[in-house]
Design a protein around this motif. Sequence first.
Motif, PDB file in Angstrom:
ATOM      1  N   THR A 132       8.535   5.188  13.332  1.00 42.74           N
ATOM      2  CA  THR A 132       7.560   3.465  13.487  1.00 42.74           C
ATOM      3  C   THR A 132       6.850   3.910  11.597  1.00 42.74           C
ATOM      4  O   THR A 132       6.221   5.226  11.931  1.00 42.74           O
ATOM      5  CB  THR A 132       6.168   3.612  14.466  1.00 42.74           C
ATOM      6  N   ASN A 133       6.598   2.791  10.598  1.00 44.11           N
ATOM      7  CA  ASN A 133       5.695   3.045  10.126  1.00 44.11           C
ATOM      8  C   ASN A 133       4.254   3.019  10.229  1.00 44.11           C
ATOM      9  O   ASN A 133       3.881   2.127  10.974  1.00 44.11           O
ATOM     10  CB  ASN A 133       6.094   1.902   9.190  1.00 44.11           C
ATOM     11  N   PHE A 192       7.764   9.338   8.220  1.00 43.12           N
ATOM     12  CA  PHE A 192       7.357   8.880   7.410  1.00 43.12           C
ATOM     13  C   PHE A 192       5.911  10.020   6.863  1.00 43.12           C
ATOM     14  O   PHE A 192       4.964  10.097   8.012  1.00 43.12           O
ATOM     15  CB  PHE A 192       6.306   7.531   7.894  1.00 43.12           C
ATOM     16  N   ASP A 193       5.907  10.207   5.266  1.00 42.11           N
ATOM     17  CA  ASP A 193       4.453  11.133   5.254  1.00 42.11           C
ATOM     18  C   ASP A 193       3.488  10.506   4.865  1.00 42.11           C
ATOM     19  O   ASP A 193       3.391   9.676   5.322  1.00 42.11           O
ATOM     20  CB  ASP A 193       4.912  11.761   3.823  1.00 42.11           C
ATOM     21  N   SER A 194       2.024  11.397   5.034  1.00 44.04           N
ATOM     22  CA  SER A 194       0.463  11.116   4.928  1.00 44.04           C
ATOM     23  C   SER A 194       0.584   9.949   4.014  1.00 44.04           C
ATOM     24  O   SER A 194      -0.409   8.779   4.236  1.00 44.04           O
ATOM     25  CB  SER A 194       0.097  11.879   4.879  1.00 44.04           C
ATOM     26  N   ARG A 195       1.380   9.709   2.971  1.00 47.63           N
ATOM     27  CA  ARG A 195       1.181   8.850   2.349  1.00 47.63           C
ATOM     28  C   ARG A 195       2.072   7.342   2.391  1.00 47.63           C
ATOM     29  O   ARG A 195       2.143   6.440   1.379  1.00 47.63           O
ATOM     30  CB  ARG A 195       1.417   9.029   0.519  1.00 47.63           C
ATOM     31  N   LEU A 211       0.913  -0.999   0.308  1.00 48.74           N
ATOM     32  CA  LEU A 211       0.221   0.177  -0.182  1.00 48.74           C
ATOM     33  C   LEU A 211       1.071   1.055  -0.366  1.00 48.74           C
ATOM     34  O   LEU A 211      -0.335   2.189  -0.268  1.00 48.74           O
ATOM     35  CB  LEU A 211      -0.643   0.046   1.528  1.00 48.74           C
ATOM     36  N   VAL A 212       1.947   0.977   0.311  1.00 50.00           N
ATOM     37  CA  VAL A 212       2.751   2.062   0.568  1.00 50.00           C
ATOM     38  C   VAL A 212       4.644   2.100  -0.555  1.00 50.00           C
ATOM     39  O   VAL A 212       4.525   1.547  -0.599  1.00 50.00           O
ATOM     40  CB  VAL A 212       3.178   2.347   2.206  1.00 50.00           C
ATOM     41  N   ALA A 213       3.738   3.678  -0.686  1.00 52.38           N
ATOM     42  CA  ALA A 213       5.801   3.636  -1.364  1.00 52.38           C
ATOM     43  C   ALA A 213       6.566   4.175  -0.292  1.00 52.38           C
ATOM     44  O   ALA A 213       6.444   4.878   0.633  1.00 52.38           O
ATOM     45  CB  ALA A 213       5.638   4.968  -2.818  1.00 52.38           C
TER      46      ALA A 213
END
Length: 529
Positions: free
Chosen positions: A434-435, A520-523, A36-38
Motif C-alpha cells: 500500500t502507498n 515504498f520507502d520513507s520518501r 508529493l511522492v516520487a
Amino acid sequence: MIGGERDEGRASPGGAPDIGAIVAERLSRREVMGGLVAAAAAAMVPAWAADAADGSALAFTELRKGLDETHHVARGYSASVLIRWGDPVLADAPTWHPVRQSAEAQARQFGTNNDFLAFLPLAQGSGRSDHGLLCVNHEYSRAAMMFDGVADSREVTRAQAEIEMAAHGHSVIEIRRDDGVWRVVSDSAHARRLTASGTVLEMSGPAAGDPRLITKADPSGRKVVGTLNNCGGGVTPWGTVLLAEENFHFYFGGFVGSGPEAANLQRYGIGGPSRFGWLGHHDRFDVARNPNEANRFGWVVELDPFDPASTPRKRTALGRFKHEAATVAINRDGRVVVYSGDDQIFEYIYRFVSRERFDPERPAANRDLLDEGTLSVARFGADGHLDWLPLVWGEGPLNPENGFHGPADVVIEARRAADLLGATPMDRPEDIETNPTTGRVYVVLTGNAFRGAAQTDGPNPRGPNLSGHILELIPPGGAGVDHGAERFLWNILLLAGQPRSANSAVSADGWLANPDNLAFDSRGRLWIA
C-alpha cells in the motif's frame, strides 16, 4: 539498480526513458502520489542496504543489462555482505564448516535462501535507522548447493534432511551501522532462529483445534512443529512481523487415495513424489500416513521479534493458501487489513479485515486482532471495478452441501471456497503493498506462461503473460481511504517486458520482467524487485 525521479524525466544514455521514469510518469498521471511522492524502480539491492556516497536522490546512471559474476550497483553506491548462510545467529553457534554440518549447529546459524526482510528500530518505536532488528525469512534449501555429492534434494540422508529443515524458517538478528558500515551484533539478546523442525508454534483462529488439524503427534490440533517455505511477509503497527508460508506442497508426498482429505490435498498440488526427501525419514510429510499434517501449513505466522521467548502463532483467520506476502494497513475506522496473494498461476488475491480495531495506546490489546475478522477474495470486473467476496461460512455456496461444515473448513480450503464464489484467476499474484501517502494498493503479477490468448481478461490482458505486470487497486474514500469497502476501482499500472512488449517506451537496458516484490520507502518512492 535503475531509477528515476518523478519530476525529472531522466533519459537513459540511449535517449529513451528508463523504467524508473516510466513508473514515475504512470504514478503521476493517476495522481497516485498527490504531487508529493516520487517513484523509483530497483532490482536486488534493498533501499536500506545501499548508501549513496553523494547524498543524491537516486539521480544515477542506469546500469547496462547483462549477466556475469559481478554484483553490479550504480556508481556512487556500494554493496557488502552483512551475513551469510551458516554464520552465527545465536551467540553459542559453532563456526560453519562445509563438510561438518549438523542440524543442531544449523539451528543456531543463519539459514538459506532469504526472502522477506523487515527492519524494526531499536529501541522499539524509536524510529532509528542505524540500529535495529533485521527479520529474515529462509524460504527453501537446495541440497546440491549444501552437500557434496548430492545432486537432488530427494536424495538426502536423514542427517542431511534434518540440516535442511534447520536451514528453513526465519532469523532475527540485531544490526547496527557504525561509520557507515552495517554489522551484526553478535551477542544480541534478541537473536533467534525459527526452523522447520525445532520450533513449536501455536495455531490460533477459527481452525485451531479443528479435527482436520489433529495428528498423532498433536491430538490437540493446536501445536505444530515448524514453519515452511516462508516467502514474503509484513510488519504490524504493534511491532510484530508476519511470515507467509508459500509453497508448502513441495515438502509433502505420498499416495493421496480417496480419503476425506483427498480433494483438498490435490487442490493444493499435494500427492505423488515430493520435491524433498524428508518424507523418507519423517513420516509426518507422507500424506498417506498423516493426511492432516499438510493442513497445518500454508498459513501466516505472527512473530514478536522483540521477545525471543514468545511463541509464534499461525493465524488461521487469514486463510490457507500459498501466501506470497501479508501486508498490513490500518483502515480509516481503525480495523486492521491484511492483503495477500496466492502465488500460483490462475490463483487469487485475498484481503482480511479484522473485527476489532487497532488501539495505538494499548499495544497488548492488539495481540490477537488477526484471529477474528472477514477473509475475502477479489473478483475483477471489466468495467474497472473490483468486488471483495466474503468467505463466510453459511453464506452462498459455503455450506454443508458443499463440504463446508464450519468456519474452519472455509479457511482450511480457502482456495475451493474462492473457486465456488467465482473469484478472478490471476497471473501469479505475489507481493501486495500500500502507498503510505494515498492508501492505494499495488499488486505484483509475476507472469503466467500458461494463460492462452482466449483466457485473457481486463486485469490479465496478455496470454501468454511471460513478463508479468503490476495492478493498482483504488479503495474509495479519497484521503481517508476505506480498505474495508466492498468495491474498489482498479487499473494496470505497468506491463513489464522488453520495450516492444511493454505498455510504455523504455530503453534497451531499462526494462524489467517478472516483478516479484514491491516496497515504498520513507520518501514514498516505489521500489520494484
